[in-house]
Design an enzyme around this catalytic site. Structure first.
Site, PDB file in Angstrom:
ATOM      1  N   LYS A  75       0.983  -1.214   0.230  1.00 22.41           N
ATOM      2  CA  LYS A  75       0.165  -0.068  -0.090  1.00 22.41           C
ATOM      3  C   LYS A  75       0.849   1.078   0.302  1.00 22.41           C
ATOM      4  O   LYS A  75       0.681   1.883  -0.899  1.00 22.41           O
ATOM      5  CB  LYS A  75      -0.847   0.140   0.855  1.00 22.41           C
ATOM      6  CG  LYS A  75      -2.247  -0.757   1.713  1.00 22.41           C
ATOM      7  CD  LYS A  75      -2.380  -0.676   2.800  1.00 22.41           C
ATOM      8  CE  LYS A  75      -2.313  -0.856   4.200  1.00 22.41           C
ATOM      9  NZ  LYS A  75      -1.823  -2.605   4.156  1.00 22.41           N
ATOM     10  N   ARG A 152      -9.706   1.466   8.923  1.00 21.92           N
ATOM     11  CA  ARG A 152      -9.113  -0.006   8.478  1.00 21.92           C
ATOM     12  C   ARG A 152     -10.246  -1.064   9.651  1.00 21.92           C
ATOM     13  O   ARG A 152      -9.694  -2.638   9.977  1.00 21.92           O
ATOM     14  CB  ARG A 152      -8.276  -0.207   9.643  1.00 21.92           C
ATOM     15  CG  ARG A 152      -6.792  -0.542   9.201  1.00 21.92           C
ATOM     16  CD  ARG A 152      -5.146  -0.688  10.362  1.00 21.92           C
ATOM     17  NE  ARG A 152      -4.563  -1.629   9.963  1.00 21.92           N
ATOM     18  CZ  ARG A 152      -3.177  -1.026   9.364  1.00 21.92           C
ATOM     19  NH1 ARG A 152      -3.266  -0.120   8.602  1.00 21.92           N
ATOM     20  NH2 ARG A 152      -2.316  -2.042   9.787  1.00 21.92           N
ATOM     21  N   ARG A 186      10.916  -6.526   5.155  1.00 21.69           N
ATOM     22  CA  ARG A 186      11.008  -4.357   5.194  1.00 21.69           C
ATOM     23  C   ARG A 186      12.172  -4.450   6.333  1.00 21.69           C
ATOM     24  O   ARG A 186      12.316  -5.315   6.891  1.00 21.69           O
ATOM     25  CB  ARG A 186       9.878  -4.556   5.858  1.00 21.69           C
ATOM     26  CG  ARG A 186       9.004  -3.180   5.320  1.00 21.69           C
ATOM     27  CD  ARG A 186       8.079  -3.363   4.806  1.00 21.69           C
ATOM     28  NE  ARG A 186       6.704  -3.505   6.250  1.00 21.69           N
ATOM     29  CZ  ARG A 186       5.743  -3.628   6.306  1.00 21.69           C
ATOM     30  NH1 ARG A 186       5.118  -2.890   5.324  1.00 21.69           N
ATOM     31  NH2 ARG A 186       4.721  -4.302   7.574  1.00 21.69           N
ATOM     32  N   ARG A 230      11.667  -2.811  11.238  1.00 23.83           N
ATOM     33  CA  ARG A 230       9.932  -2.473  12.777  1.00 23.83           C
ATOM     34  C   ARG A 230       9.598  -3.536  13.288  1.00 23.83           C
ATOM     35  O   ARG A 230       9.579  -4.870  13.462  1.00 23.83           O
ATOM     36  CB  ARG A 230       8.900  -2.562  11.648  1.00 23.83           C
ATOM     37  CG  ARG A 230       8.436  -0.927  11.190  1.00 23.83           C
ATOM     38  CD  ARG A 230       7.874  -0.932   9.195  1.00 23.83           C
ATOM     39  NE  ARG A 230       5.855  -1.589  10.543  1.00 23.83           N
ATOM     40  CZ  ARG A 230       5.079  -0.973   9.489  1.00 23.83           C
ATOM     41  NH1 ARG A 230       5.391  -0.911   8.660  1.00 23.83           N
ATOM     42  NH2 ARG A 230       3.739  -2.454  10.252  1.00 23.83           N
ATOM     43  N   ARG A 241      -1.291  -9.837  12.763  1.00 27.24           N
ATOM     44  CA  ARG A 241      -1.633  -8.638  12.182  1.00 27.24           C
ATOM     45  C   ARG A 241      -2.474  -9.044  10.832  1.00 27.24           C
ATOM     46  O   ARG A 241      -3.923  -8.638  10.080  1.00 27.24           O
ATOM     47  CB  ARG A 241      -0.771  -7.890  11.237  1.00 27.24           C
ATOM     48  CG  ARG A 241       0.028  -6.526  12.292  1.00 27.24           C
ATOM     49  CD  ARG A 241       1.529  -6.355  12.598  1.00 27.24           C
ATOM     50  NE  ARG A 241       1.520  -5.476  11.541  1.00 27.24           N
ATOM     51  CZ  ARG A 241       2.778  -5.368   9.845  1.00 27.24           C
ATOM     52  NH1 ARG A 241       3.162  -6.566  11.293  1.00 27.24           N
ATOM     53  NH2 ARG A 241       2.268  -5.230   9.292  1.00 27.24           N
TER      54      ARG A 241
HETATM   55  N1  ADP Z   1      -6.741   2.959  10.365  1.00 26.90           N
HETATM   56  C1  ADP Z   1      -6.046   2.007  11.895  1.00 26.90           C
HETATM   57  N2  ADP Z   1      -6.648   2.184  12.978  1.00 26.90           N
HETATM   58  C2  ADP Z   1      -5.837   1.724  14.366  1.00 26.90           C
HETATM   59  N3  ADP Z   1      -4.958   1.072  14.160  1.00 26.90           N
HETATM   60  C3  ADP Z   1      -3.543   1.459  13.324  1.00 26.90           C
HETATM   61  C4  ADP Z   1      -4.828   2.128  12.107  1.00 26.90           C
HETATM   62  N4  ADP Z   1      -3.631   3.026  10.853  1.00 26.90           N
HETATM   63  C5  ADP Z   1      -2.324   2.151  11.526  1.00 26.90           C
HETATM   64  N5  ADP Z   1      -2.473   1.538  12.695  1.00 26.90           N
HETATM   65  C6  ADP Z   1      -1.888   0.926  14.106  1.00 26.90           C
HETATM   66  O1  ADP Z   1      -0.629   1.119  13.157  1.00 26.90           O
HETATM   67  C7  ADP Z   1       0.227  -0.299  12.905  1.00 26.90           C
HETATM   68  C8  ADP Z   1       0.905  -0.135  11.502  1.00 26.90           C
HETATM   69  O2  ADP Z   1       0.102   0.296  10.765  1.00 26.90           O
HETATM   70  P1  ADP Z   1       0.469   0.199   9.220  1.00 26.90           P
HETATM   71  O3  ADP Z   1       2.074   0.620   9.239  1.00 26.90           O
HETATM   72  O4  ADP Z   1       0.062   0.598   8.258  1.00 26.90           O
HETATM   73  O5  ADP Z   1       1.158  -1.542   9.248  1.00 26.90           O
HETATM   74  P2  ADP Z   1       0.945  -2.421   7.886  1.00 26.90           P
HETATM   75  O6  ADP Z   1       2.412  -3.222   7.577  1.00 26.90           O
HETATM   76  O7  ADP Z   1       0.283  -3.618   9.052  1.00 26.90           O
HETATM   77  O8  ADP Z   1      -0.703  -2.364   6.762  1.00 26.90           O
HETATM   78  C9  ADP Z   1      -1.539  -1.382  12.771  1.00 26.90           C
HETATM   79  O9  ADP Z   1      -0.668  -2.717  12.749  1.00 26.90           O
HETATM   80  C10 ADP Z   1      -1.832  -0.289  13.981  1.00 26.90           C
HETATM   81  O10 ADP Z   1      -0.832  -1.346  15.460  1.00 26.90           O
END
Ligand code: ADP
Length: 295
Positions: A75, A152, A186, A230, A241
């Site tokens: 994404k 989300r 990553r 990370r 996740r």
């Molecule tokens: N819209 C959201 N609602 C709730 N938690 C979020 C949201 N966006 C990000 N997070 C938190 O930040 C973390 C990292 O998000 P992100 O970088 O988007 O990870 P991913 O690689 O899982 O897409 C998520 O696992 C969650 O804990």
């Protein structure tokens, strides 16, 4: 596919909208009843490859798109490339969470525990972080956005729908075994913040599923010694996740599918294969050529 991207003829008024997002969230009773914007709202058809009349007109706003997809699908990579191409900010709620984590603010400790377990941050916290980002953007004169990682949950989608017109939702898809490998490969440069990937993916097709190859995305020499992983990209946390994605975030796909806004996109491989195909699916292939010719 001639994807016509529909823009609302309403100006965006991001700041007002951002405040309304926050207000909506805290008024939990009304949040669940937020009415989705009807397709009969004042809209005009806009072909993103045909000159983008809407974006030149001061009265109209820039694109408001959402990127959905499992952890590791890419994404961030594709949303950030499109944001450069279209001249709109790429707003990743995961980045907002990580910024908050690296600060010594009051939320930091609370967020660290949630994120490192692979859980979702509360709707209230995430919407407050997003509202602040939108307000700061508006103060700098930003218009439009590509959201990555938000919404989300269905509740977040309803809240967003109550205050903003989302034009298009791109749902990126990739096999689960590949997602895990990509997350584990990553790396982030701790200095410039750019994302790289050391995984070399070569999965054979089986049971009707196509095979897929993806080359690593290596960092340039000056980032090589500054790479970090990370804390939530461990096998155990990535699996959690993914589980949470299927439980809480997949219904968001249905939410937008029922509104006819969802563009499903199966990634055919790494960036060299996927990027041109994505532009084609978005009807932006000409747009990229015109932009480079004008540069
Ligand atoms: N819209 C959201 N609602 C709730 N938690 C979020 C949201 N966006 C990000 N997070 C938190 O930040 C973390 C990292 O998000 P992100 O970088 O988007 O990870 P991913 O690689 O899982 O897409 C998520 O696992 C969650 O804990």
């Amino acid at each position: 596919m001639a994807a016509l991207i529909r823009l609302s003829s309403r100006p965006s008024a991001l700041s007002a909208a951002a405040s309304r997002v926050a207000a909506r969230c805290f008024a939990s009773a009304s949040a669940s009843q937020a009415t989705p914007t009807s397709s009969s709202a004042p809209l005009f058809a806009f072909s993103a490859s045909s000159g983008s009349a809407g974006r030149k007109d001061a009265e109209h706003r820039n694109v408001q798109w959402v990127f959905l997809g499992c952890p590791g699908v890419g994404k961030g990579t594709y949303a950030s490339r499109l944001s450069v191409l279209l001249g709109v900010p790429h707003i990743a709620t995961g980045d907002l969470v990580r910024e908050e984590l690296s600060s010594s603010g009051p939320l930091s400790l609370q967020l660290k525990e949630i994120v490192n377990q692979g859980k979702l941050v509360s709707d209230e916290i995430i919407i407050s972080l997003l509202s602040k980002r939108l307000e700061a953007g508006e103060a700098k004169g930003e218009s439009g956005f590509i959201l990555d990682g938000f919404p989300r949950t269905t509740k977040q989608a309803e809240i967003l729908e109550g205050v903003m017109d989302i034009d298009l939702v791109v749902n990126l898809k990739l096999r689960e075994d590949v997602l895990l490998e990509k997350c584990l490969g990553r790396r982030i440069c701790s200095q410039c913040g750019k994302n790289f990937n050391v995984a070399s993916i070569n999965v054979k097709g089986e049971n009707g599923k196509p095979g897929i190859s993806m080359d690593p995305l290596p960092p340039p020499p000056h980032c090589m010694t500054k790479l970090i992983t990370r804390a939530d990209d461990t096998e155990e946390v990535v699996k959690e996740r993914l589980r949470i994605y299927y439980e809480k975030s997949q219904p968001v796909e249905d939410f937008y599918r029922s509104q006819g806004k969802l563009l499903e996109f199966d990634l055919p491989g790494g960036i060299p294969e996927s990027w041109p195909k994505l532009l084609e699916a978005l009807n932006l292939d000409d747009y990229e050529e015109k932009q480079s010719a004008a540069a």
